[in-house]
Design a protein around this motif. Structure first.
Motif, PDB file in Angstrom:
ATOM      1  N   GLN A  42       2.967  15.375  -1.319  1.00 50.79           N
ATOM      2  CA  GLN A  42       4.039  14.402  -1.495  1.00 50.79           C
ATOM      3  C   GLN A  42       3.988  13.325  -0.414  1.00 50.79           C
ATOM      4  OE1 GLN A  42       7.170  17.387  -1.107  1.00 50.79           O
ATOM      5  NE2 GLN A  42       8.086  16.140   0.483  1.00 50.79           N
ATOM      6  N   ASN A  43       3.571  13.633   0.790  1.00 47.46           N
ATOM      7  CA  ASN A  43       3.465  12.629   1.840  1.00 47.46           C
ATOM      8  C   ASN A  43       2.313  11.671   1.581  1.00 47.46           C
ATOM      9  OD1 ASN A  43       5.657  13.604   3.167  1.00 47.46           O
ATOM     10  ND2 ASN A  43       4.513  14.730   4.727  1.00 47.46           N
ATOM     11  N   GLN A  44       1.241  12.160   0.982  1.00 43.82           N
ATOM     12  CA  GLN A  44       0.127  11.289   0.640  1.00 43.82           C
ATOM     13  C   GLN A  44       0.580  10.248  -0.378  1.00 43.82           C
ATOM     14  OE1 GLN A  44      -2.938  13.991  -0.553  1.00 43.82           O
ATOM     15  NE2 GLN A  44      -3.604  14.371   1.556  1.00 43.82           N
ATOM     16  N   GLY A  45       1.384  10.660  -1.328  1.00 45.29           N
ATOM     17  CA  GLY A  45       1.935   9.720  -2.319  1.00 45.29           C
ATOM     18  C   GLY A  45       2.828   8.694  -1.648  1.00 45.29           C
ATOM     19  N   GLY A  46       3.530   9.121  -0.615  1.00 48.20           N
ATOM     20  CA  GLY A  46       4.376   8.200   0.126  1.00 48.20           C
ATOM     21  C   GLY A  46       3.564   7.113   0.800  1.00 48.20           C
ATOM     22  N   ALA A  47       2.398   7.493   1.317  1.00 50.21           N
ATOM     23  CA  ALA A  47       1.520   6.505   1.943  1.00 50.21           C
ATOM     24  C   ALA A  47       1.004   5.514   0.905  1.00 50.21           C
ATOM     25  CB  ALA A  47       0.364   7.198   2.646  1.00 50.21           C
ATOM     26  N   GLN A  48       0.673   6.011  -0.273  1.00 49.50           N
ATOM     27  CA  GLN A  48       0.218   5.130  -1.347  1.00 49.50           C
ATOM     28  C   GLN A  48       1.333   4.190  -1.770  1.00 49.50           C
ATOM     29  OE1 GLN A  48      -1.172   7.866  -4.303  1.00 49.50           O
ATOM     30  NE2 GLN A  48      -3.209   8.064  -3.371  1.00 49.50           N
ATOM     31  N   ASN A  49       2.541   4.716  -1.860  1.00 49.84           N
ATOM     32  CA  ASN A  49       3.683   3.864  -2.210  1.00 49.84           C
ATOM     33  C   ASN A  49       3.920   2.811  -1.145  1.00 49.84           C
ATOM     34  OD1 ASN A  49       4.167   5.216  -4.595  1.00 49.84           O
ATOM     35  ND2 ASN A  49       5.751   6.544  -3.731  1.00 49.84           N
ATOM     36  N   MET A  50       3.749   3.169   0.125  1.00 50.23           N
ATOM     37  CA  MET A  50       3.933   2.220   1.215  1.00 50.23           C
ATOM     38  C   MET A  50       2.874   1.123   1.130  1.00 50.23           C
ATOM     39  SD  MET A  50       5.684   1.223   3.755  1.00 50.23           S
ATOM     40  CE  MET A  50       6.667   2.562   4.372  1.00 50.23           C
ATOM     41  N   ASN A  51       1.633   1.504   0.858  1.00 51.37           N
ATOM     42  CA  ASN A  51       0.568   0.509   0.713  1.00 51.37           C
ATOM     43  C   ASN A  51       0.860  -0.434  -0.453  1.00 51.37           C
ATOM     44  OD1 ASN A  51      -0.930   1.390   2.895  1.00 51.37           O
ATOM     45  ND2 ASN A  51      -2.171   2.804   1.680  1.00 51.37           N
ATOM     46  N   GLN A  77       3.098  -8.861   0.549  1.00 51.70           N
ATOM     47  CA  GLN A  77       2.126  -9.903   0.869  1.00 51.70           C
ATOM     48  C   GLN A  77       1.997 -10.887  -0.285  1.00 51.70           C
ATOM     49  OE1 GLN A  77       0.409 -10.520   3.826  1.00 51.70           O
ATOM     50  NE2 GLN A  77      -0.030 -12.415   2.754  1.00 51.70           N
ATOM     51  N   LYS A  78       1.980 -10.360  -1.509  1.00 46.96           N
ATOM     52  CA  LYS A  78       1.895 -11.222  -2.691  1.00 46.96           C
ATOM     53  C   LYS A  78       3.122 -12.135  -2.761  1.00 46.96           C
ATOM     54  CE  LYS A  78       1.630 -11.190  -7.695  1.00 46.96           C
ATOM     55  NZ  LYS A  78       2.191 -10.534  -8.859  1.00 46.96           N
ATOM     56  N   MET A  79       4.300 -11.571  -2.505  1.00 53.65           N
ATOM     57  CA  MET A  79       5.526 -12.364  -2.527  1.00 53.65           C
ATOM     58  C   MET A  79       5.489 -13.434  -1.442  1.00 53.65           C
ATOM     59  SD  MET A  79       9.526 -11.160  -2.163  1.00 53.65           S
ATOM     60  CE  MET A  79       9.408  -9.986  -3.497  1.00 53.65           C
TER      61      MET A  79
END
Length: 115
Positions: free
Chosen positions: A8-17, A24-26
């Motif tokens: 679940q923490n790995q998914g959190g890192a992906q969500n943060m990225n 950045q796009k905005m």
């Protein structure tokens, strides 16, 4: 020995990225829009067209036109008021356009300091 992060923490890192990429796009879209607005001209009139003012998107007066019939040496105050009114209206157009178009990018979220 390295501790492994729970899945679940790995998914959190992906969500943060993903959030960072979206931010950045905005930011890029906002910068592009600011440049676009700054390159535009905004024109406003006062006194039924007696005074016309054009300002840039940077809020710099670019042109001022005064019809001869509105120039009355006995009533300079009226002419001054018409000029002020036209300039203020043109600047308000810049601000309204900036706010409206920025909200399309930001989804209506106010981001202080951007415009």
């Amino acid at each position: 020995m390295r501790a492994r992060l729970p899945k679940q923490n790995q998914g959190g890192a992906q969500n943060m990225n993903a959030m960072i990429r979206q931010a950045q796009k905005m930011q890029d879209e906002i910068s592009e829009l600011q440049e676009d607005i700054e390159s535009r001209d905004f024109t406003a009139t006062a006194g039924g067209g007696a005074v016309s003012v054009t300002v840039t998107g940077k809020k710099t007066v670019k042109a001022l036109e005064i019809k001869p019939e509105v120039v009355d040496p006995e009533d300079i105050e009226m002419l001054q008021d018409l000029i002020i009114s036209a300039v203020n209206e043109a600047v308000n157009q810049v601000e309204a356009t900036t706010e409206s178009e920025m909200s399309k990018i930001t989804g209506g979220v106010s981001l202080p300091g951007l415009f």
